[in-house]
Design a protein around this motif. Structure first.
Motif, PDB file in Angstrom:
ATOM      1  N   GLU A  84       7.096   8.762   6.692  1.00 11.74           N
ATOM      2  CA  GLU A  84       7.477   7.660   7.579  1.00 11.74           C
ATOM      3  C   GLU A  84       7.652   6.341   6.854  1.00 11.74           C
ATOM      4  N   ALA A  85       6.975   6.189   5.698  1.00 12.58           N
ATOM      5  CA  ALA A  85       6.831   4.847   5.128  1.00 12.58           C
ATOM      6  C   ALA A  85       8.169   4.229   4.729  1.00 12.58           C
ATOM      7  N   LEU A  86       8.943   4.941   3.909  1.00 11.00           N
ATOM      8  CA  LEU A  86      10.190   4.320   3.440  1.00 11.00           C
ATOM      9  C   LEU A  86      11.149   4.083   4.600  1.00 11.00           C
ATOM     10  N   GLU A  96       1.106   3.937  -3.032  1.00  8.56           N
ATOM     11  CA  GLU A  96       0.679   5.323  -2.790  1.00  8.56           C
ATOM     12  C   GLU A  96       1.774   6.308  -3.181  1.00  8.56           C
ATOM     13  N   ASN A  97       3.028   5.949  -2.895  1.00  7.98           N
ATOM     14  CA  ASN A  97       4.127   6.824  -3.313  1.00  7.98           C
ATOM     15  C   ASN A  97       4.175   6.948  -4.828  1.00  7.98           C
ATOM     16  N   ALA A  98       3.959   5.821  -5.518  1.00  4.26           N
ATOM     17  CA  ALA A  98       3.972   5.856  -6.987  1.00  4.26           C
ATOM     18  C   ALA A  98       2.843   6.746  -7.506  1.00  4.26           C
ATOM     19  N   LEU A 154      -1.490  11.361  -1.191  1.00  2.00           N
ATOM     20  CA  LEU A 154      -1.827  10.208  -0.342  1.00  2.00           C
ATOM     21  C   LEU A 154      -0.884  10.138   0.856  1.00  2.00           C
ATOM     22  N   GLY A 155       0.408  10.427   0.606  1.00  2.00           N
ATOM     23  CA  GLY A 155       1.380  10.432   1.702  1.00  2.00           C
ATOM     24  C   GLY A 155       1.613  11.846   2.191  1.00  2.00           C
ATOM     25  N   PHE A 156       2.197  11.971   3.372  1.00  2.00           N
ATOM     26  CA  PHE A 156       2.564  13.292   3.890  1.00  2.00           C
ATOM     27  C   PHE A 156       3.357  13.162   5.183  1.00  2.00           C
ATOM     28  N   SER A 193       8.537  15.090   0.604  1.00  2.00           N
ATOM     29  CA  SER A 193       8.500  16.211  -0.342  1.00  2.00           C
ATOM     30  C   SER A 193       7.086  16.767  -0.460  1.00  2.00           C
ATOM     31  N   LYS A 194       6.158  16.241   0.399  1.00  2.00           N
ATOM     32  CA  LYS A 194       4.745  16.521   0.127  1.00  2.00           C
ATOM     33  C   LYS A 194       4.138  17.643   0.965  1.00  2.00           C
ATOM     34  N   ILE A 195       4.696  17.883   2.141  1.00  2.00           N
ATOM     35  CA  ILE A 195       4.233  19.035   2.927  1.00  2.00           C
ATOM     36  C   ILE A 195       5.463  19.730   3.500  1.00  2.00           C
ATOM     37  N   LYS A 209       0.828  -1.200   0.000  1.00  3.40           N
ATOM     38  CA  LYS A 209       0.000   0.000   0.000  1.00  3.40           C
ATOM     39  C   LYS A 209       0.870   1.260   0.000  1.00  3.40           C
ATOM     40  N   GLU A 210       1.851   1.322   0.867  1.00  2.73           N
ATOM     41  CA  GLU A 210       2.679   2.532   0.961  1.00  2.73           C
ATOM     42  C   GLU A 210       3.464   2.765  -0.331  1.00  2.73           C
ATOM     43  N   LEU A 211       4.010   1.684  -0.904  1.00  2.81           N
ATOM     44  CA  LEU A 211       4.811   1.846  -2.121  1.00  2.81           C
ATOM     45  C   LEU A 211       3.936   2.296  -3.289  1.00  2.81           C
TER      46      LEU A 211
END
Ligand code: ADP
Ligand code: MG
Length: 569
Positions: free
Chosen positions: A97-99, A32-34, A92-94, A78-80, A28-30
């Protein structure tokens, strides 16, 4: 043990546990990053339920060479960039933490290249440490390889299910991501074999068909409203739990129990008890009205005005279903008409495939395996010519497209139910000779106080005597005739609202009861004018095809079926 600050590597593993619960969380996290990187195609491969390997490759923007080492640091995003950004998140991410979390609990490789860079860069890490970066060849976009997940967290590994079970979760996760972004091409390979793929057509229906199979195509009702887009399925298709309802808010898959219940409640009127619909719906809400920063996995969200959203959703769904729900064609030889009467005789359709098979259209040689696709333009009751009544139970009428049998009790139930719902004058009240008392717990009193006016409009006059004691002074006209302790009954219905196995809304339940008690019964002989009046009232209903419990009010024997029966074709 004395208090001590944990070593950084241990702290990182603890934090990772919140984000990466199981292999599907990594997928899911990967993905969402894509998606955040504007990918148009995402290829996912997994081995051994994702525990041995997860590979996700996209054709998105890529990561600039200078940024690559930052991506595996906690809170690097890089999102916020400011607190204000949190109030209106479009990606989707912000959380950044995921990676870092995935890196902490696996062997990780990231290969990425932006359109500006000539070569790709590759980062490798083991358990979030020993980070190495080197140049390599590769296309624009990002490929991430996660191997030996949880190799250094045996406790978490022990909690993972069998590879098959983890694979199922991953399939479900990818399917939901694909539903949320129908314009993106997804492919999922499991142990080298493709198990799911979408075309990127941009239509949610296409993804839905890729998930559920072509058999379902005939049953879909596409929905395109400013508030809610997606796909509904005819209520002839149903399953035994609510997992067939997928909800998205601003293209984010969310677990919102209340909204799922809104969807299943609308359908409850159209299907047998204990059966639930299939649907995939995306709600488009102003980003300011949605708080996505509630949960590390971002699947739980908070809505500014959830009650209003639910109301609007209910309204849209009701009107779309009112337009599209077709009359059940009569099954050949009348053989299975009574299967609706006893839910116990319905084959279980817990598996989606099962649900689809149940409603396969008749096969080419005119077999009798199920219900055909819904009719495009069924008769409205206005077009009926009343022919009579049989068995003091069913009404017979001719419509433009064949013969109709109408269940008089179900039809009348539908009419009365909508009269109560729309507060038509039919919903009258009668004083009880002896008021009946009921005592409620504080939470139930709260519910009653909030709904006492609506109950009054339905015909229940209730008055508080303090400390949870209430008096029931009047009941709807139809109920008054039956000698019954309606006070106790109202209490039971209110109390059952907290029962998870139970359809939630007490108001709804009371409407059903009023409709059922007021309706003509099987065995009541009706005069011609009464039949005409009943069918006329049925015509004015929004959902004339089923009673409030979801059983059909009418079945049809088409001209084509008649011709077949008499050997005229
Ligand atoms: P978040 O998504 O919350 O920003 P992540 O840890 O998931 O945090 O990712 C960190 C950063 O790495 C992202 O902000 C993004 O800049 C970059 N990144 C990760 N995956 C990709 C990808 N597939 N394509 C482009 N950039 C990516
Ligand atoms: Mg992310």
């Amino acid at each position: 043990m004395s208090v001590q600050v944990l070593p950084a590597a241990l702290a990182a593993k603890i934090a990772a546990g919140e984000v990466v619960e199981r292999p599907a969380s990594v997928v899911k996290e990967l993905c969402e990053n894509a998606l955040d990187a504007q990918a148009t195609a995402i290829a996912i491969s997994i081995e051994q339920g994702g525990l041995r390997r997860i590979h996700v490759e996209d054709d998105g923007d890529g990561i600039a060479a200078d940024d690559l080492s930052l991506t595996v640091r906690r809170y690097a995003t890089s999102k916020i960039s400011s607190v204000d950004d949190l109030a209106a998140i479009r990606s989707l991410g912000f959380r950044g933490e995921a990676l870092a979390s995935i890196a902490a609990v696996s062997h990780l490789d990231i290969r990425s290249r932006t359109a500006q860079d000539l070569a790709a860069q590759q980062l490798s890490a083991v358990g979030g440490e020993h980070i190495e970066i080197r140049s390599t060849a590769g296309p624009v976009g990002t490929a991430i390889d996660v191997r030996h997940l949880f190799f250094n967290v045996p406790a978490r590994l022990a909690f993972c299910k069998s590879p098959q079970a983890e694979t199922q979760r991953i399939i479900q996760c990818v399917q939901h991501l694909a539903l949320s972004q129908p314009a993106v091409r997804f492919t999922l390979n499991v142990n080298g074999r493709e198990v799911f793929a979408t075309t990127g057509s941009g239509r949610m229906e296409d993804v839905f068909i890729a998930m559920h199979g072509h058999e379902l195509a005939e049953q879909l009702i596409p929905l395109d409203d400013p508030l809610v887009q997606g796909v509904l399925v005819q209520p002839t298709v149903h399953r035994g739990n609510r997992t067939g309802v997928s909800l998205f808010v601003n293209s984010r898959w969310v677990q919102q129990r209340a909204l799922v219940y809104t969807v299943t409640d609308v359908y409850a009127e159209l299907m047998p008890d204990g059966r639930y619909p299939l649907a995939a719906l995306n709600l488009a809400l102003p980003v300011e009205d949605v708080d996505v920063n509630v949960h590390p996995q971002k699947s739980d969200i908070r809505l500014r005005d959830a009650a209003r959203v639910a109301r609007q959703l209910r309204h849209v769904l009701r009107s779309v279903l009112a337009q599209h729900v077709a009359v059940q064609p009569m099954r050949q030889h009348f053989q299975s008409m009574d299967s609706w009467r006893s839910p116990g005789t319905q084959p279980s359709a817990d598996q989606t495939r099962g649900a689809v098979d149940l409603f396969r259209p008749p096969d080419a040689n005119g077999g009798t395996s199920g219900i055909g696709p819904p009719d495009a333009a069924p008769s409205t009751p206005a077009e009926f010519r009343v022919l009579g009544q049989i068995g003091a139970m069913y009404l017979i009428a001719e419509g433009v497209d064949g013969m109709y049998l109408i269940d008089q009790h179900s039809a009348h139930e539908r009419v009365l139910y909508e009269a109560v719902l729309k507060r038509l004058p039919e919903a009258q009240s009668q004083q009880l000779l002896e008021p009946q008392s009921l005592t409620l717990s504080p939470t139930h009193v709260q519910w009653l106080e909030a709904n006492v006016e609506e109950l009054q409009r339905m015909g229940f006059a209730l008055e508080s005597f303090g400390a949870g004691a209430w008096l029931l002074r009047a009941v709807p006209l139809f109920l008054a005739e039956k000698g019954h302790d309606w006070g106790q009954f109202v209490k039971t219905v209110i109390e059952q609202k907290d029962n998870p196995d139970y359809r939630g809304d007490p108001l709804e339940r009371l409407r059903w009861v009023i409709a059922c008690h007021g309706a003509v019964k099987a065995g009541d002989t009706l005069a011609h004018e009464q039949i005409v009046a009943l069918l006329g009232a049925l015509e004015r209903c929004d959902l004339a095809r089923t009673c409030p419990h979801g059983r059909p009010t009418m079945v049809r024997l088409s001209h084509a079926q008649l011709a077949r029966e008499f050997g005229r074709t």
